[in-house]
Design an enzyme around this catalytic site. Structure first.
Site, PDB file in Angstrom:
ATOM      1  N   ASP A  14      35.655  26.067  72.139  1.00  0.00           N
ATOM      2  CA  ASP A  14      35.097  25.414  71.111  1.00  0.00           C
ATOM      3  C   ASP A  14      33.675  25.033  71.454  1.00  0.00           C
ATOM      4  O   ASP A  14      33.597  23.896  71.633  1.00  0.00           O
ATOM      5  CB  ASP A  14      35.759  24.466  70.421  1.00  0.00           C
ATOM      6  CG  ASP A  14      37.115  24.949  69.983  1.00  0.00           C
ATOM      7  OD1 ASP A  14      37.298  26.145  69.527  1.00  0.00           O
ATOM      8  OD2 ASP A  14      38.307  24.307  69.804  1.00  0.00           O
ATOM      9  N   ASP A  63      40.426  33.439  66.988  1.00  0.00           N
ATOM     10  CA  ASP A  63      41.421  32.525  66.201  1.00  0.00           C
ATOM     11  C   ASP A  63      40.277  32.325  64.995  1.00  0.00           C
ATOM     12  O   ASP A  63      39.336  31.634  64.785  1.00  0.00           O
ATOM     13  CB  ASP A  63      41.546  31.217  66.942  1.00  0.00           C
ATOM     14  CG  ASP A  63      41.873  30.066  65.706  1.00  0.00           C
ATOM     15  OD1 ASP A  63      42.375  30.385  64.822  1.00  0.00           O
ATOM     16  OD2 ASP A  63      41.658  28.740  66.195  1.00  0.00           O
ATOM     17  N   LYS A  65      41.655  32.525  61.645  1.00  0.00           N
ATOM     18  CA  LYS A  65      42.817  31.887  60.561  1.00  0.00           C
ATOM     19  C   LYS A  65      42.591  32.700  59.235  1.00  0.00           C
ATOM     20  O   LYS A  65      42.083  32.076  58.216  1.00  0.00           O
ATOM     21  CB  LYS A  65      42.835  30.563  60.451  1.00  0.00           C
ATOM     22  CG  LYS A  65      43.051  29.702  61.581  1.00  0.00           C
ATOM     23  CD  LYS A  65      42.957  28.328  61.471  1.00  0.00           C
ATOM     24  CE  LYS A  65      43.590  27.589  62.747  1.00  0.00           C
ATOM     25  NZ  LYS A  65      42.570  27.689  63.721  1.00  0.00           N
ATOM     26  N   ASP A  68      43.004  35.903  52.573  1.00  0.00           N
ATOM     27  CA  ASP A  68      42.122  36.418  51.791  1.00  0.00           C
ATOM     28  C   ASP A  68      43.010  37.401  50.937  1.00  0.00           C
ATOM     29  O   ASP A  68      44.363  37.342  51.304  1.00  0.00           O
ATOM     30  CB  ASP A  68      41.071  37.183  52.259  1.00  0.00           C
ATOM     31  CG  ASP A  68      39.957  37.403  51.376  1.00  0.00           C
ATOM     32  OD1 ASP A  68      40.036  37.824  50.056  1.00  0.00           O
ATOM     33  OD2 ASP A  68      38.633  37.122  51.608  1.00  0.00           O
ATOM     34  N   ASN A  71      44.101  43.576  50.921  1.00  0.00           N
ATOM     35  CA  ASN A  71      43.319  44.734  51.365  1.00  0.00           C
ATOM     36  C   ASN A  71      42.102  44.237  52.381  1.00  0.00           C
ATOM     37  O   ASN A  71      41.971  44.498  53.412  1.00  0.00           O
ATOM     38  CB  ASN A  71      42.648  44.936  50.191  1.00  0.00           C
ATOM     39  CG  ASN A  71      41.552  46.467  50.491  1.00  0.00           C
ATOM     40  OD1 ASN A  71      42.104  47.306  51.277  1.00  0.00           O
ATOM     41  ND2 ASN A  71      40.503  46.147  50.327  1.00  0.00           N
ATOM     42  N   ARG A 179      48.011  17.405  74.392  1.00  0.00           N
ATOM     43  CA  ARG A 179      47.106  16.309  75.083  1.00  0.00           C
ATOM     44  C   ARG A 179      48.079  15.868  76.259  1.00  0.00           C
ATOM     45  O   ARG A 179      49.024  15.310  76.217  1.00  0.00           O
ATOM     46  CB  ARG A 179      47.186  14.950  74.337  1.00  0.00           C
ATOM     47  CG  ARG A 179      46.046  15.335  73.130  1.00  0.00           C
ATOM     48  CD  ARG A 179      44.656  15.452  73.467  1.00  0.00           C
ATOM     49  NE  ARG A 179      43.731  15.931  72.358  1.00  0.00           N
ATOM     50  CZ  ARG A 179      43.364  16.909  71.845  1.00  0.00           C
ATOM     51  NH1 ARG A 179      44.001  18.042  72.392  1.00  0.00           N
ATOM     52  NH2 ARG A 179      42.471  17.090  71.029  1.00  0.00           N
ATOM     53  N   GLN A 188      44.042  15.521  66.183  1.00  0.00           N
ATOM     54  CA  GLN A 188      45.085  15.898  66.249  1.00  0.00           C
ATOM     55  C   GLN A 188      46.082  14.736  65.860  1.00  0.00           C
ATOM     56  O   GLN A 188      46.178  13.705  66.314  1.00  0.00           O
ATOM     57  CB  GLN A 188      45.569  16.468  67.422  1.00  0.00           C
ATOM     58  CG  GLN A 188      44.561  17.491  68.113  1.00  0.00           C
ATOM     59  CD  GLN A 188      44.851  18.973  67.398  1.00  0.00           C
ATOM     60  OE1 GLN A 188      45.663  19.028  66.586  1.00  0.00           O
ATOM     61  NE2 GLN A 188      44.187  19.931  67.769  1.00  0.00           N
TER      62      GLN A 188
HETATM   63  O1  LIG Z   1      45.089  27.931  65.216  1.00  0.00           O
HETATM   64  C1  LIG Z   1      44.811  27.402  66.117  1.00  0.00           C
HETATM   65  O2  LIG Z   1      44.587  27.355  67.370  1.00  0.00           O
HETATM   66  C2  LIG Z   1      44.759  25.830  65.782  1.00  0.00           C
HETATM   67  C3  LIG Z   1      45.886  25.437  64.977  1.00  0.00           C
HETATM   68  C4  LIG Z   1      46.226  24.310  64.673  1.00  0.00           C
HETATM   69  O3  LIG Z   1      47.138  23.967  63.754  1.00  0.00           O
HETATM   70  N1  LIG Z   1      45.595  23.027  65.258  1.00  0.00           N
HETATM   71  C5  LIG Z   1      44.879  23.391  66.207  1.00  0.00           C
HETATM   72  O4  LIG Z   1      43.998  22.738  66.636  1.00  0.00           O
HETATM   73  N2  LIG Z   1      44.257  24.840  66.514  1.00  0.00           N
HETATM   74  C6  LIG Z   1      43.075  25.081  67.365  1.00  0.00           C
HETATM   75  O5  LIG Z   1      43.354  24.588  68.618  1.00  0.00           O
HETATM   76  C7  LIG Z   1      42.366  24.093  69.172  1.00  0.00           C
HETATM   77  C8  LIG Z   1      42.804  22.455  69.733  1.00  0.00           C
HETATM   78  O6  LIG Z   1      41.527  22.049  70.300  1.00  0.00           O
HETATM   79  P1  LIG Z   1      41.518  20.748  71.012  1.00  0.00           P
HETATM   80  O7  LIG Z   1      42.319  19.552  69.812  1.00  0.00           O
HETATM   81  O8  LIG Z   1      40.071  20.169  71.301  1.00  0.00           O
HETATM   82  O9  LIG Z   1      42.444  20.639  72.281  1.00  0.00           O
HETATM   83  C9  LIG Z   1      41.141  24.115  68.280  1.00  0.00           C
HETATM   84  O10 LIG Z   1      40.386  25.357  68.560  1.00  0.00           O
HETATM   85  C10 LIG Z   1      41.820  24.234  67.014  1.00  0.00           C
HETATM   86  O11 LIG Z   1      40.988  25.224  66.234  1.00  0.00           O
END
Ligand SMILES: O=C(O)c1cc(=O)[nH]c(=O)n1[C@@H]1O[C@H](COP(=O)(O)O)[C@@H](O)[C@H]1O
Length: 233
Positions: A14, A63, A65, A68, A71, A179, A188
């Site tokens: 990220d 990722d 997500k 839509d 198609n 974590r 989170q």
């Molecule tokens: O699809 C994902 O990866 C995802 C789904 C979800 O429910 N929660 C979630 O945190 N993520 C992804 O997992 C990663 C978690 O990042 P940290 O919270 O920094 O460890 C991020 O890139 C989020 O976009």
């Protein structure tokens, strides 16, 4: 092929741009073999890195997500499949799952359905108008994902045990919201430690900030992998 602790840790890149992602992958070196390219990096030019990192021997999880009309999801999935990624996320809704499954056919891309975001709790779902709590909505989406024949699910560590009981080994269970003990939760809400996630049956964990923001990201990744190896021994 048996998975190593390295294969089981997916590092979420990220980061804002290609240069920052390349620097992080270089810093992590051979310690990390599996990376996630999510929206921040993808919108900063990061989809080009899927092929580059794959050629360097890394596994890549895209990722985006997707959600839509069918198609559009089908065609977008087929485009991602051409890049050589291993995983792609779509929201775990029946039309979307079926479309992504069609779009991935004939490729090695595996579709993961996102059940309920790990930043959501029951009150957040209620505020969106859902009548189901997190646990019941994850279960519904897990059944629908299994019926759609996709490869796996994204869920929080809190639903791992109940979901495994529901779907057995038919789906990969991949969990963010992880974590190390004492690490900041950030946004989170449904979280556990790496050992707890694997004790509850995770196939892979996704970790971003606890590694990216660590003073020594490589040491942070190694510490998580050591915890994974111990939890699985
Ligand atoms: O699809 C994902 O990866 C995802 C789904 C979800 O429910 N929660 C979630 O945190 N993520 C992804 O997992 C990663 C978690 O990042 P940290 O919270 O920094 O460890 C991020 O890139 C989020 O976009």
């Amino acid at each position: 092929m048996p998975k190593t602790a390295s294969d089981r840790l997916i590092v979420a890149l990220d980061l804002p741009d290609v240069a920052a992602a390349r620097d992080m992958v270089a810093a992590l070196g051979d310690a990390v073999s599996f990376y996630k390219i999510g929206m921040e990096l993808a919108y900063g030019g990061g989809l080009a890195l899927v092929e580059e990192f794959s050629r360097a021997g890394k596994q890549i999880f895209v990722d985006l997500k997707l959600h839509d009309i069918g198609n559009t999801v089908e065609k977008a999935t087929a485009q991602i499949a051409k890049l050589g990624a291993r995983f792609l996320t779509v929201h775990a809704l029946p039309q979307t799952l079926a479309a992504a499954k069609r779009g991935s056919e004939g490729s090695t891309l595996q579709v993961l359905g996102v059940t309920v975001m790990t930043s959501y709790d029951d009150a957040d779902l209620a505020a969106c108008g859902y009548r189901l709590n997190v646990c019941d909505l994850v279960a519904l989406r897990a059944r629908q994902a299994r019926d759609a024949g996709i490869a796996g699910l994204i869920l929080s560590p809190e639903e791992l045990v109940s979901t495994r009981a529901l779907v057995g080994q038919s789906l990969l269970l991949v969990t963010p919201g992880v974590r190390p003990a004492g690490a900041a939760l950030g946004d989170q809400k449904r979280v556990a430690t790496p050992s707890e996630a694997f004790a509850r049956g995770a196939d892979h964990i996704v970790v971003g900030r606890p590694i990216l923001a660590a003073p020594d990201p490589r040491a942070a990744a190694r510490a998580i992998q050591a915890e994974i190896a111990q939890a699985r021994s």
